[in-house]
Design an enzyme around this catalytic site. Sequence first.
Site, short mmCIF file in Angstrom:
data_model
loop_
_atom_site.label_atom_id
_atom_site.label_comp_id
_atom_site.label_asym_id
_atom_site.label_seq_id
_atom_site.Cartn_x
_atom_site.Cartn_y
_atom_site.Cartn_z
N ASN A 185 0.88 -1.18 0.00
CA ASN A 185 0.00 0.00 0.00
C ASN A 185 0.91 1.22 0.00
OD1 ASN A 185 -1.87 2.00 0.41
ND2 ASN A 185 -2.24 1.49 2.56
N TRP A 186 1.02 1.84 -1.16
CA TRP A 186 1.95 2.98 -1.29
C TRP A 186 1.40 4.25 -0.66
CZ3 TRP A 186 4.45 3.06 -6.88
CH2 TRP A 186 5.15 1.85 -7.07
N LYS A 187 0.14 4.27 -0.32
CA LYS A 187 -0.51 5.48 0.21
C LYS A 187 -0.25 6.66 -0.73
CE LYS A 187 0.27 3.53 4.73
NZ LYS A 187 0.07 3.66 6.15
N HIS A 213 -9.63 1.29 4.59
CA HIS A 213 -8.37 1.46 5.32
C HIS A 213 -8.61 2.40 6.51
CE1 HIS A 213 -4.24 2.55 6.26
NE2 HIS A 213 -3.87 1.48 5.60
N GLU A 229 -6.97 4.75 7.66
CA GLU A 229 -6.71 6.17 7.37
C GLU A 229 -7.91 6.79 6.66
OE1 GLU A 229 -2.98 5.61 5.35
OE2 GLU A 229 -2.04 5.01 7.24
N GLU A 258 -5.72 -5.08 10.35
CA GLU A 258 -4.71 -4.05 10.57
C GLU A 258 -4.99 -3.30 11.87
OE1 GLU A 258 -2.62 -2.87 6.71
OE2 GLU A 258 -4.30 -1.50 6.99
N GLY A 317 2.09 2.15 10.57
CA GLY A 317 3.03 3.27 10.42
C GLY A 317 3.73 3.67 11.70
N SER A 337 3.15 -2.28 10.15
CA SER A 337 4.60 -2.23 10.36
C SER A 337 5.33 -3.53 10.02
CB SER A 337 4.94 -1.79 11.79
OG SER A 337 4.44 -0.48 12.02
C1 PEP Z 1 -0.90 0.08 5.74
O1 PEP Z 1 -0.82 1.18 5.24
O2 PEP Z 1 -1.86 -0.63 5.47
C2 PEP Z 1 0.18 -0.36 6.63
C3 PEP Z 1 0.07 -1.52 7.20
O3 PEP Z 1 1.24 0.49 6.80
P1 PEP Z 1 2.63 0.15 7.54
O4 PEP Z 1 3.12 -1.16 7.00
O5 PEP Z 1 3.53 1.30 7.19
O6 PEP Z 1 2.34 0.07 9.00
#
Ligand code: PEP
Length: 247
Positions: A9-11, A94, A96, A166, A172, A212
């Site tokens: 997931n590049w966001k 997600h 976010e 998640e 993050g 993470s």
């Molecule tokens: C995500 O954006 O879904 C995610 C898990 O990010 P990260 O791996 O940076 O925690």
Amino acid sequence: MRKKIIAGNWKMNKNHNEAVELINSLKSGIDTDKSDVVVCVPYVDLLSVKEAIKDTNISLGAQNMHFEDAGAYTGEISAPMLKEIGVKYVVLGHSERRAYFGETDETVNKKVIKALQSDLIPILCVGESLEERELNITMEVVRIQVKKALANVSKEDAKKVVIAYEPIWAIGTGKVATKEQAEEVCKEIRTVIEECYGKEVADVLRIQYGGSVTGDSANELFNMPNIDGGLVGGASLKDDFIKVVNY
Ligand code: PEP
């Protein structure tokens, strides 16, 4: 036997030139035999990434979509638009998007239904906050999110869905869940799926862990019985993604 699925997931990172550069530095190292591999990139990168991955088995993913096919929704992108340019997967719900853009279980449900009708595979994100974990209500929170997101989804369609567990406190933050914590919730999600759709669906539906994940933590997480791969943010933007995918 469920095939693992690992999605980056590049966001909101990488312009279209940087996107091609990143794919070119990753693609020869990535093993797509063991796992399905997906890159979920910003909308404006979709076409250039599609071109950059065309000689690989890496699949194209988007990070969101609207639940209507077309109309007066300024700034939005629809499922048919994504399908038309070769997108196969779409991240929905997600944390976010839930936190900053007002997504609710109800809008996520509409999007899941639309994605499936449009032949896109939803990567449906669920997960508890730190406060909810400390209150010992993780299982209830995740159960409700899964049930609401899949309301009115048929048994046949449910088999296609990928669920990403998640925990918000792990996204993050560099604070990865232990393999036991991640397995416990992924197992609970499979139980919910079995209660709603039966064992046949629960046995095939893939459940990822996200939060993470790095090349160093991927192996122990992805070897847990109910964890079928990962949704990877930060580590998907660098060479470490190769280590994650080839765990
Ligand atoms: C995500 O954006 O879904 C995610 C898990 O990010 P990260 O791996 O940076 O925690």
